[in-house]
Design a protein around this motif. Structure first.
Motif, mmCIF file in Angstrom:
data_model
loop_
_atom_site.group_PDB
_atom_site.id
_atom_site.type_symbol
_atom_site.label_atom_id
_atom_site.label_comp_id
_atom_site.label_asym_id
_atom_site.label_seq_id
_atom_site.Cartn_x
_atom_site.Cartn_y
_atom_site.Cartn_z
ATOM 1 N N ILE A 5 0.859 -1.182 0.000
ATOM 2 C CA ILE A 5 0.000 0.000 0.000
ATOM 3 C C ILE A 5 0.896 1.233 0.000
ATOM 4 N N GLN A 6 0.722 2.049 -1.016
ATOM 5 C CA GLN A 6 1.547 3.248 -1.121
ATOM 6 C C GLN A 6 0.741 4.480 -0.730
ATOM 7 N N GLU A 7 1.428 5.388 -0.078
ATOM 8 C CA GLU A 7 0.787 6.647 0.303
ATOM 9 C C GLU A 7 0.528 7.480 -0.944
ATOM 10 N N GLU A 8 -0.638 8.111 -0.974
ATOM 11 C CA GLU A 8 -0.958 8.939 -2.133
ATOM 12 C C GLU A 8 -0.113 10.212 -2.102
ATOM 13 N N TYR A 9 0.427 10.541 -3.253
ATOM 14 C CA TYR A 9 1.136 11.805 -3.387
ATOM 15 C C TYR A 9 0.773 12.434 -4.724
ATOM 16 N N TYR A 10 1.286 13.637 -4.957
ATOM 17 C CA TYR A 10 0.787 14.427 -6.074
ATOM 18 C C TYR A 10 1.910 14.971 -6.955
ATOM 19 N N LEU A 11 1.520 15.232 -8.188
ATOM 20 C CA LEU A 11 2.424 15.774 -9.198
ATOM 21 C C LEU A 11 1.780 17.038 -9.756
ATOM 22 N N LEU A 12 2.518 18.145 -9.723
ATOM 23 C CA LEU A 12 2.027 19.429 -10.215
ATOM 24 C C LEU A 12 2.741 19.770 -11.514
ATOM 25 N N GLY A 13 1.990 20.047 -12.560
ATOM 26 C CA GLY A 13 2.556 20.436 -13.848
ATOM 27 C C GLY A 13 2.242 21.890 -14.148
ATOM 28 N N LYS A 66 -2.614 27.167 -1.741
ATOM 29 C CA LYS A 66 -3.690 26.197 -1.502
ATOM 30 C C LYS A 66 -3.202 24.748 -1.655
ATOM 31 N N TYR A 67 -2.057 24.560 -2.319
ATOM 32 C CA TYR A 67 -1.517 23.208 -2.487
ATOM 33 C C TYR A 67 -0.541 22.825 -1.367
ATOM 34 N N LYS A 68 -0.283 23.752 -0.462
ATOM 35 C CA LYS A 68 0.774 23.567 0.536
ATOM 36 C C LYS A 68 0.573 22.320 1.406
ATOM 37 N N LYS A 69 -0.680 22.023 1.754
ATOM 38 C CA LYS A 69 -0.946 20.896 2.648
ATOM 39 C C LYS A 69 -0.986 19.561 1.919
ATOM 40 N N LEU A 70 -0.947 19.600 0.598
ATOM 41 C CA LEU A 70 -0.942 18.355 -0.170
ATOM 42 C C LEU A 70 0.459 17.756 -0.176
ATOM 43 N N ASN A 71 0.506 16.454 -0.312
ATOM 44 C CA ASN A 71 1.788 15.756 -0.364
ATOM 45 C C ASN A 71 2.321 15.789 -1.808
ATOM 46 N N ILE A 72 2.759 16.989 -2.232
ATOM 47 C CA ILE A 72 3.284 17.132 -3.595
ATOM 48 C C ILE A 72 4.759 16.741 -3.599
ATOM 49 N N VAL A 107 7.019 27.530 -1.184
ATOM 50 C CA VAL A 107 5.693 27.140 -0.692
ATOM 51 C C VAL A 107 5.570 25.628 -0.507
ATOM 52 N N LEU A 108 6.048 24.872 -1.491
ATOM 53 C CA LEU A 108 5.811 23.425 -1.499
ATOM 54 C C LEU A 108 6.992 22.614 -0.987
ATOM 55 N N GLY A 109 8.164 23.274 -0.877
ATOM 56 C CA GLY A 109 9.353 22.554 -0.431
ATOM 57 C C GLY A 109 9.870 21.559 -1.450
#
Length: 199
Positions: A5-13, A66-72, A107-109
């Motif tokens: 089970i992998q943790e969900e993370y995000y990709l920003l383009g 607004k994306y700061k709390k997401l796991n990007i 912002v996103l680190g």
């Protein structure tokens, strides 16, 4: 056998220009969560081009908070085209790209990565690589030389995401912002394909 089970993370383009920034957000399952744009307008009227860029960068900063709390985990930006005859235009675009890159990091680190327009289209939509008149596979090979490449890419995105409500003008024609959005989608998809992100 248990599946990991992998943790969900995000990709920003991002597709960055000084007028409009196309934005796409995917999760690591390959699901498109958001496709939008920001057209920052600096007010009051800036006294110089540099001040205008700084103010627009501040507006972009406010947008991506607004994306700061997401796991990007990944931010990918389309490399600016540097083929303009106007050196000032190229310099302005490079400055603004640098500001956007710094904002993403602050912002996103995440340190953004860049991908060229050619590679974005090639790896997002490999079927666009077709033999040219010399038999060599190239992007848009076999298509007329005056083909609207941005529209071809938009068509590909639209076919993959038929649920998107695109922005139309009063005549029912696609507005330019749609192409910034489809470019942002394309860079993220290409990056995901290159790095085997989507499960």
């Amino acid at each position: 056998m248990k599946k990991e089970i992998q943790e969900e993370y995000y990709l920003l383009g991002l597709d960055v220009s000084t007028k409009t920034i196309g934005v796409s957000l995917f999760n690591n399952k390959g699901e498109l969560l958001e496709l939008t744009h920001i057209s920052p307008k600096a007010k009051p009227e800036p006294k110089s081009k540099t001040e205008e860029l700084v103010k627009k960068a501040d507006l972009f900063f406010n947008f991506i908070v607004k994306y700061k709390k997401l796991n990007i985990k990944n931010v990918v930006i389309e490399e600016p085209l540097l083929r303009s005859n106007n050196v000032n235009t190229v310099g302005t675009l490079l400055r603004f790209n640098g500001m956007v890159t710094k904002m993403c990091y602050d912002v996103l680190g995440v340190v953004p990565e860049y991908i060229s327009t050619y590679d974005a289209r090639k790896y997002a939509f490999p079927e666009l690589m077709q033999p040219n008149t010399a038999g060599k596979p190239v992007l848009f090979g076999g298509m007329p030389k005056d083909v609207d490449k941005k529209k071809v890419v938009w068509d590909k995105v639209n076919a993959r995401q038929p649920e998107i409500n695109w922005i139309l003008d009063k005549k029912g024609q696609l507005k330019k912002e749609n192409f910034d959005m489809s470019d942002a989608y394309t860079v993220a998809l290409a990056f995901a394909h290159l790095n085997n992100i989507f499960q």
